[in-house]
Enzyme design. Structure first.
Site, PDB file in Angstrom:
ATOM      1  N   GLY B 164       0.822   4.679   4.463  1.00 62.02           N
ATOM      2  CA  GLY B 164       1.098   3.440   5.116  1.00 62.02           C
ATOM      3  C   GLY B 164       1.088   3.167   6.689  1.00 62.02           C
ATOM      4  N   GLY B 165       0.719   3.986   6.812  1.00 63.66           N
ATOM      5  CA  GLY B 165      -0.331   4.464   8.023  1.00 63.66           C
ATOM      6  C   GLY B 165       0.786   4.295   9.592  1.00 63.66           C
ATOM      7  NE  ARG B 292       1.171   4.960  -3.409  1.00 58.63           N
ATOM      8  CZ  ARG B 292       0.035   4.207  -3.090  1.00 58.63           C
ATOM      9  NH1 ARG B 292      -0.962   3.244  -3.948  1.00 58.63           N
ATOM     10  NH2 ARG B 292      -0.091   4.384  -1.915  1.00 58.63           N
ATOM     11  NE  ARG B 338      -4.401  -4.932   0.599  1.00 54.18           N
ATOM     12  CZ  ARG B 338      -3.831  -3.328   0.586  1.00 54.18           C
ATOM     13  NH1 ARG B 338      -2.528  -3.166   1.246  1.00 54.18           N
ATOM     14  NH2 ARG B 338      -4.440  -2.638   0.027  1.00 54.18           N
TER      15      ARG B 338
END
Lengths: 70, 450
Positions: B164-165, B292, B338
């Site tokens: 996630g950075g 995932r 998004r």
């Protein structure tokens, strides 16, 4: 006298100053956390901390006063 | 097939998984924290189980409460979604120890990819090119400076257990590296329980391109094309599309075949994604593997004409992959954006109540939303409200649909990145398909954002 205000709505993650501390313009005074992001809140002016209005874990809204400087 | 599915996630991905289950006639159980008790995904579930107070550590990351909830409700399988516990091997182990099916890969494959340093070494051994960097982790700022001088600046500082950075930073000098080291290590420690950092050479103006792979339990594996995911902020994706407008088909096939071989080398099963950087010379480098389903999986579904959640459930139940590589057909072009609850300029989170949420009604626009009008967006979780996915025969057609769809959106009550999405959809570089990972940093802000 000047106020340091919340840059976003969130929870107080860290309070980096206490009453009586001297603060320089550009210094981080509080760290807020919201939506998995920690965001430091910086004082725009220099001064002495007169009042800390929040504590770790408090929820604040955008623009709420966090710290008051003399 | 799965008889009753427990979904250990929230928001739009929980709703997405429920939709496939509904179509297949599989009842679902939602797990929810106090903060989500009135959420859309809880109301749409056939059953729901309370798993704890709002903080993720006490609810959505609470392995005991989740497994107990699944057992109590008689579910026979758990889908972890993305983020949260989806790549947590201890969780997968606990699910299987309770006699339930974990909709995901074997624990050993998850562990092999969990630590980014080990993953780099394993994947290099499996034949994937990697970005030049430290062989292992670096233990101190001094150690980091030595390695950095060997590789050459600019350097990307990364967390070995990161995602996630978080804990990632570009540094361009010894001083910057020394300054960034302690802070990033501390952040990595607090988010991932592991403060180890490593270094990679920073590839200038790269494209972030990923390959979707799928494997069944019999060892059959295929790839389903690529996705271009270069438009990011804080190393998190904002716009994704398939196919990549930058990567030629021949390179996509090379990367796809390499990814399938690499996944086979770790005994992979289920949905997985290989993330690569592709530079201006079309050299590609392995970044990491996500074990995932990805947030952006819909763009692949749209052009491949498949339902990846259905595939996940079928494969977790022991069924074979429904197609061979030669049967994979990719048609058209799909773009996902998004919608985040955040300030469009500063990118700061903006929790609050969605007083208005108008979305396009055009059936050509696929909506993947986790919220409705009047819902409260709490400060506890990821700012993702949902996604809009448009698909057309050509990229130009998809871009036009996207512009139209975004113009029909209205959100009030909280700030969102909608104005920014509107600008991206009109940006000349985006229109040409020339998107690199510095796209947003170097974007001129238009009136819609101001």
């Amino acid at each position: 006298m000047s106020d340091v205000r919340a840059s976003m709505a969130g929870t107080v993650f860290q309070v980096l100053v206490a009453v009586g501390d001297s603060v320089q313009a550009g210094q981080d005074v509080v760290v807020l956390e919201s939506m998995k992001m920690e965001v430091p809140v910086t004082s725009e002016s220099s001064g002495t901390v007169r009042e800390v209005r929040i504590a770790v874990g408090d929820f604040v809204n955008e623009e709420d006063v966090l710290v008051v400087l003399d | 097939m799965v008889r009753k599915l427990f979904i250990a996630n929230r928001g739009e991905i929980a709703c997405r998984i429920q939709r496939t289950c509904k179509r297949l006639g599989i009842p679902t159980v939602a797990a929810y924290s106090d903060a989500d008790k009135d959420a859309l995904f809880v109301q749409q579930a056939d059953e729901s189980v309370h798993i704890g107070p709002p903080p993720v550590s006490a609810s959505y990351l609470n392995i005991e409460a989740i497994v107990a909830g699944a057992v109590k409700t008689g579910a026979d399988a758990i889908h972890p979604g993305y983020g949260l516990l989806s790549e947590n091997a201890d969780f997968a182990e606990a699910v299987r120890a309770a006699g339930l099916v974990f909709v995901g890969p074997p624990v050993e494959a998850m562990r092999a990819m969990a630590n980014k340093v080990e993953a780099r070494q394993r994947m290099q051994a499996a034949g994937l090119p990697i970005v030049p960097g430290s062989t292992g982790g670096v233990d101190s700022p001094e150690d980091a400076v030595l390695v950095a001088n060997r590789i050459g600046y600019p350097i990307m500082l990364k967390a070995s257990s990161g995602g996630g950075g978080i804990g990632m930073q570009i540094v361009r000098s010894d001083d910057e590296l020394k300054k960034a080291f302690a802070g990033n290590s501390a952040r990595a420690k607090s988010y991932f329980g592991d403060g180890q950092l490593f270094l990679e050479k920073y590839v200038e103006h790269p494209h972030h391109v990923e390959i979707q792979v799928f494997f069944d339990q019999m060892g059959n594996g295929i790839y389903l094309g690529d996705r271009e995911c270069s438009i990011q902020r804080r190393h998190q994706k904002v716009v994704e599309e398939a196919p990549s407008p930058f990567v030629p088909t021949s390179l996509m096939e090379t990367m796809g075949e390499a990814a399938v071989r690499a996944a086979a080398s770790i005994g992979y099963v289920g949905a997985g994604t290989f993330e690569f950087l592709v530079d201006a010379n079309l050299s590609y480098y392995f970044l990491e593997m996500n074990t995932r389903l990805q947030v952006e999986h819909p763009v692949t579904e749209q052009i491949a004409g498949v339902d990846l959640v259905e595939w996940q459930l079928a494969i977790a139940s022991g069924q074979a992959l429904p197609m061979r590589q030669s049967e994979v057909q990719l048609n058209g072009h799909s773009i996902e954006v998004r919608l985040y609850a955040e300030d469009p300029i500063r990118g700061l989170p903006s929790p609050g109540t969605l007083t208005r949420l108008d979305l396009p009604k055009d059936p050509a626009v696929r909506l993947e939303m986790g919220y409705r009008a009047s819902d409260v967006v709490t400060p506890f979780y990821d700012p993702l409200l949902g996604k809009l996915v448009v698909t057309a025969e050509t990229r130009e057609g998809a871009v036009q649909l996207l512009q139209k769809a975004l113009a029909q959106c209205r959100v009030e009550g909280i700030k969102t990145n909608l104005p920014r999405l509107v600008d991206i959809a009109k940006d000349p570089r985006f229109l040409e398909g020339v998107t690199t990972t510095d796209f947003l940093e170097t974007m001129t802000l238009n009136d819609s954002v101001r």
